[in-house]
Design a protein around this motif. Structure first.
Motif, PDB file in Angstrom:
ATOM      1  N   LYS A  78       0.699  -1.311   0.222  1.00  0.00           N
ATOM      2  CA  LYS A  78       0.017   0.060  -0.003  1.00  0.00           C
ATOM      3  C   LYS A  78       0.855   1.124   0.052  1.00  0.00           C
ATOM      4  N   VAL A  79       0.930   1.948  -0.890  1.00  0.00           N
ATOM      5  CA  VAL A  79       1.777   3.164  -1.148  1.00  0.00           C
ATOM      6  C   VAL A  79       0.550   4.521  -0.956  1.00  0.00           C
ATOM      7  N   LEU A  80       1.243   5.316  -0.197  1.00  0.00           N
ATOM      8  CA  LEU A  80       0.409   6.854   0.030  1.00  0.00           C
ATOM      9  C   LEU A  80       1.337   7.790  -0.484  1.00  0.00           C
ATOM     10  N   GLN A  81       0.852   8.917  -1.192  1.00  0.00           N
ATOM     11  CA  GLN A  81       1.231   9.875  -1.436  1.00  0.00           C
ATOM     12  C   GLN A  81       1.452  10.903  -0.428  1.00  0.00           C
ATOM     13  N   LYS A  82       2.341  11.469  -0.069  1.00  0.00           N
ATOM     14  CA  LYS A  82       2.730  12.443   1.081  1.00  0.00           C
ATOM     15  C   LYS A  82       1.956  13.634   1.053  1.00  0.00           C
ATOM     16  N   LYS A  83       1.998  14.239  -0.206  1.00  0.00           N
ATOM     17  CA  LYS A  83       1.672  15.553  -0.214  1.00  0.00           C
ATOM     18  C   LYS A  83       0.074  15.562  -0.192  1.00  0.00           C
ATOM     19  N   ILE A  84      -0.689  14.302  -0.755  1.00  0.00           N
ATOM     20  CA  ILE A  84      -2.108  14.555  -0.660  1.00  0.00           C
ATOM     21  C   ILE A  84      -2.321  14.331   0.701  1.00  0.00           C
ATOM     22  N   ILE A  85      -1.639  13.422   1.760  1.00  0.00           N
ATOM     23  CA  ILE A  85      -1.980  13.145   3.133  1.00  0.00           C
ATOM     24  C   ILE A  85      -1.810  14.434   3.801  1.00  0.00           C
ATOM     25  N   LEU A  86      -0.746  15.419   3.593  1.00  0.00           N
ATOM     26  CA  LEU A  86      -0.476  16.535   4.137  1.00  0.00           C
ATOM     27  C   LEU A  86      -1.757  17.700   3.597  1.00  0.00           C
ATOM     28  N   LYS A  87      -2.164  17.627   2.605  1.00  0.00           N
ATOM     29  CA  LYS A  87      -2.933  18.518   1.981  1.00  0.00           C
ATOM     30  C   LYS A  87      -4.437  18.235   2.677  1.00  0.00           C
ATOM     31  N   LYS A  88      -4.687  16.908   2.792  1.00  0.00           N
ATOM     32  CA  LYS A  88      -5.748  16.790   3.480  1.00  0.00           C
ATOM     33  C   LYS A  88      -5.896  16.632   5.281  1.00  0.00           C
ATOM     34  N   LYS A  89      -4.698  17.012   5.639  1.00  0.00           N
ATOM     35  CA  LYS A  89      -4.301  16.989   7.176  1.00  0.00           C
ATOM     36  C   LYS A  89      -4.668  15.670   7.715  1.00  0.00           C
ATOM     37  N   GLU A  90      -4.140  14.208   6.964  1.00  0.00           N
ATOM     38  CA  GLU A  90      -4.490  13.181   7.588  1.00  0.00           C
ATOM     39  C   GLU A  90      -3.567  12.177   8.135  1.00  0.00           C
ATOM     40  N   GLN A  91      -2.208  13.227   8.494  1.00  0.00           N
ATOM     41  CA  GLN A  91      -1.124  12.489   9.172  1.00  0.00           C
ATOM     42  C   GLN A  91      -1.526  11.643  10.345  1.00  0.00           C
ATOM     43  N   LYS A  92      -2.235  12.092  11.113  1.00  0.00           N
ATOM     44  CA  LYS A  92      -2.718  11.448  12.419  1.00  0.00           C
ATOM     45  C   LYS A  92      -3.140   9.959  12.075  1.00  0.00           C
ATOM     46  N   HIS A  93      -4.026  10.078  11.316  1.00  0.00           N
ATOM     47  CA  HIS A  93      -4.630   8.796  10.726  1.00  0.00           C
ATOM     48  C   HIS A  93      -3.817   7.925  10.213  1.00  0.00           C
ATOM     49  N   ILE A  94      -2.655   8.168   9.514  1.00  0.00           N
ATOM     50  CA  ILE A  94      -1.717   7.379   8.748  1.00  0.00           C
ATOM     51  C   ILE A  94      -0.837   6.752   9.956  1.00  0.00           C
ATOM     52  N   MET A  95      -0.150   7.686  10.556  1.00  0.00           N
ATOM     53  CA  MET A  95       0.425   7.246  11.764  1.00  0.00           C
ATOM     54  C   MET A  95      -0.477   6.438  12.887  1.00  0.00           C
ATOM     55  N   ALA A  96      -1.555   6.680  12.973  1.00  0.00           N
ATOM     56  CA  ALA A  96      -2.429   5.579  13.829  1.00  0.00           C
ATOM     57  C   ALA A  96      -2.693   4.267  13.114  1.00  0.00           C
ATOM     58  N   GLU A  97      -2.689   4.385  11.772  1.00  0.00           N
ATOM     59  CA  GLU A  97      -2.637   2.830  11.133  1.00  0.00           C
ATOM     60  C   GLU A  97      -1.689   2.346  11.408  1.00  0.00           C
ATOM     61  N   ARG A  98      -0.361   2.877  10.988  1.00  0.00           N
ATOM     62  CA  ARG A  98       0.921   2.257  11.250  1.00  0.00           C
ATOM     63  C   ARG A  98       1.183   1.700  12.610  1.00  0.00           C
ATOM     64  N   SER A  99       0.714   2.539  13.678  1.00  0.00           N
ATOM     65  CA  SER A  99       0.797   2.208  14.977  1.00  0.00           C
ATOM     66  C   SER A  99      -0.020   0.721  15.396  1.00  0.00           C
ATOM     67  N   VAL A 100      -1.244   0.895  15.036  1.00  0.00           N
ATOM     68  CA  VAL A 100      -2.069  -0.378  14.955  1.00  0.00           C
ATOM     69  C   VAL A 100      -1.614  -1.468  14.434  1.00  0.00           C
ATOM     70  N   LEU A 101      -1.243  -1.259  13.244  1.00  0.00           N
ATOM     71  CA  LEU A 101      -0.495  -2.439  12.293  1.00  0.00           C
ATOM     72  C   LEU A 101       0.528  -2.994  12.958  1.00  0.00           C
ATOM     73  N   MET A 102       1.205  -2.243  13.706  1.00  0.00           N
ATOM     74  CA  MET A 102       2.418  -2.665  14.679  1.00  0.00           C
ATOM     75  C   MET A 102       2.086  -3.922  15.722  1.00  0.00           C
ATOM     76  N   LYS A 103       0.717  -3.580  16.276  1.00  0.00           N
ATOM     77  CA  LYS A 103       0.396  -4.241  17.315  1.00  0.00           C
ATOM     78  C   LYS A 103      -0.291  -5.319  16.853  1.00  0.00           C
ATOM     79  N   ASN A 104      -0.662  -5.399  15.642  1.00  0.00           N
ATOM     80  CA  ASN A 104      -1.631  -6.729  15.272  1.00  0.00           C
ATOM     81  C   ASN A 104      -1.138  -7.865  14.855  1.00  0.00           C
ATOM     82  N   ILE A 105       0.327  -7.771  14.733  1.00  0.00           N
ATOM     83  CA  ILE A 105       1.024  -8.706  14.033  1.00  0.00           C
ATOM     84  C   ILE A 105       0.587 -10.417  14.279  1.00  0.00           C
ATOM     85  N   LYS A 106       0.231 -10.440  15.711  1.00  0.00           N
ATOM     86  CA  LYS A 106       0.156 -11.815  16.092  1.00  0.00           C
ATOM     87  C   LYS A 106      -1.413 -12.270  16.205  1.00  0.00           C
ATOM     88  N   HIS A 107      -2.230 -11.453  15.806  1.00  0.00           N
ATOM     89  CA  HIS A 107      -3.635 -11.814  15.773  1.00  0.00           C
ATOM     90  C   HIS A 107      -4.191 -12.716  14.342  1.00  0.00           C
TER      91      HIS A 107
END
Length: 381
Positions: A78-107
């Motif tokens: 999954k590949v995300l374009q940074k400039k679009i994320i910044l334009k839509k102010k979605e950084q927090k959601h992207i970092m939250a997704e990454r954080s949650v993915l880090m915790k889900n590996i064993k389920h």
């Protein structure tokens, strides 16, 4: 939904390109971490993969079926374009997704993250590749599922949601497009972009988010809500599996919202008494009386509807799935939307040769701590 794509494919997503040049990969560590700094490292690069097909698309980019060149293993990248994320102010959601993915590996019923990395202008998630199709796709084809099949899926989904809740994570966007089937027929929950982290058992939040058909009344009324929104959504998805449409569905959105707030769900007798009782409990408009409101997943686990389920066997994947998607191998894309798979894969996927402007620098530094690699013994090498 394929790793972050809504029914209209416009909610979130991903974007890519490919070439012969080897870009350097920007690894960013948190400034608060020991030695936290910007560093260039050749550890993992876009060019480590062959990109075979586009399997999903959204407002931030694309999801691609990719094969790691050295191991020949298949992944969904999954590949995300940074400039679009910044334009839509979605950084927090992207970092939250990454954080949650880090915790889900064993389920067993949550999509696993293998790597995350970034170039100057893009973010990359290297995820489990799941090619049995979205639950939405299969439900569209078959209209309804018989009760044993719906029970099996609901049980696997409930166990995944219960696990997230145990980590103080509320999922908030359960719908058939975010529920994939693997090649054996087991559930894989994906797309964690709307997750809320750090919500204690009695904690509430107020962010208005979700998908219209599955919004809980308290979210719709912009009231504080808690983890029981996920049980409302599970009730909506189970209802859709058993009856063919979400419980309060109308083509007129205003009418649908009115139904969610004021109408009782219609529970026809083609569903067992236990099934109707579970739906009534999950689709309780008052969240304080909703099933799961006191003891969370345990209330569902011990409900009579799930009495045929041996939960230990379920978690160990020892229960034979009621339906096995027909796939001949990892490159069999019959369960993906041809609208995506017929798109050409860009020939510039391996390039990262941007002119370094102030906006590029801003994008490059906007996602500190994004990069992740597993312990050496679990890596590609």
């Amino acid at each position: 939904m394929i790793h972050g794509l809504a029914r209209d494919t416009g909610q979130s997503g991903v974007g890519w390109e490919k070439d012969k040049k080897k870009p350097q990969v920007l690894h960013l560590t948190s400034p608060d971490a020991p030695g936290g700094h910007l560093s260039w490292t050749p550890e993992i690069k876009p060019c480590d993969f062959d990109y075979l097909r586009i399997i999903g698309k959204g407002s931030f980019g694309k999801v691609l079926l990719a094969r790691h060149k050295e191991t020949t293993k298949y992944y969904a990248v999954k590949v995300l374009q940074k400039k679009i994320i910044l334009k839509k102010k979605e950084q927090k959601h992207i970092m939250a997704e990454r954080s949650v993915l880090m915790k889900n590996i064993k389920h067993p019923f949550l999509v696993g993250l293998h790597y995350s990395f970034q170039t100057t202008d893009k973010l990359y998630f290297v995820l489990d590749y799941v090619n049995g199709g979205e639950l939405f796709y299969h439900l569209q084809r078959e209209r309804i599922f018989l009760e044993p099949r719906a029970r099996f899926y609901a049980a696997e989904i409930a166990s995944a949601l219960g696990y997230l809740h145990s980590l103080h994570i509320v999922y908030r966007d359960l719908k058939p497009e975010n529920i994939l089937l693997d090649s054996q027929g087991h559930i894989v929950l994906t797309d964690f972009g709307l997750c809320k982290e750090g919500l204690e058992p009695n904690g509430t939040t107020t962010t208005f988010c979700g998908t219209p058909e599955y919004l809980a009344p308290e979210v719709l009324q912009k009231q504080a809500y808690d983890r029981t929104v996920d049980w409302w959504c599970l009730g909506s998805v189970l209802y859709e599996m058993l009856y063919g449409l979400p419980p309060f569905y109308s083509r007129n959105t205003a009418e649908m919202y009115s139904n969610i707030l004021h109408k009782a769900p219609v529970l026809k007798p083609n569903v067992s008494n236990a099934g109707r009782d579970l739906l009534e409990g999950l689709l309780q408009k008052d969240r304080t009386k909703r099933l799961g409101g006191k003891d969370d997943f345990l209330e569902l686990k011990y409900h009579s509807f799930f009495s045929p389920i041996n939960w230990e066997d379920l978690m160990a994947k020892k229960i034979t799935p009621p339906f096995v998607p027909s796939v001949s191998g990892p490159t069999d894309l019959r369960h993906f939307d041809p609208e995506f798979t017929h798109l050409p894969v860009s020939s510039s996927l391996c390039t990262d040769t941007l002119t370094v402007t102030s906006s590029v620098k801003e994008a490059a530094g906007a996602f500190p701590g994004f990069s992740y690699g597993p312990p050496a013994e679990h890596s590609f090498m």
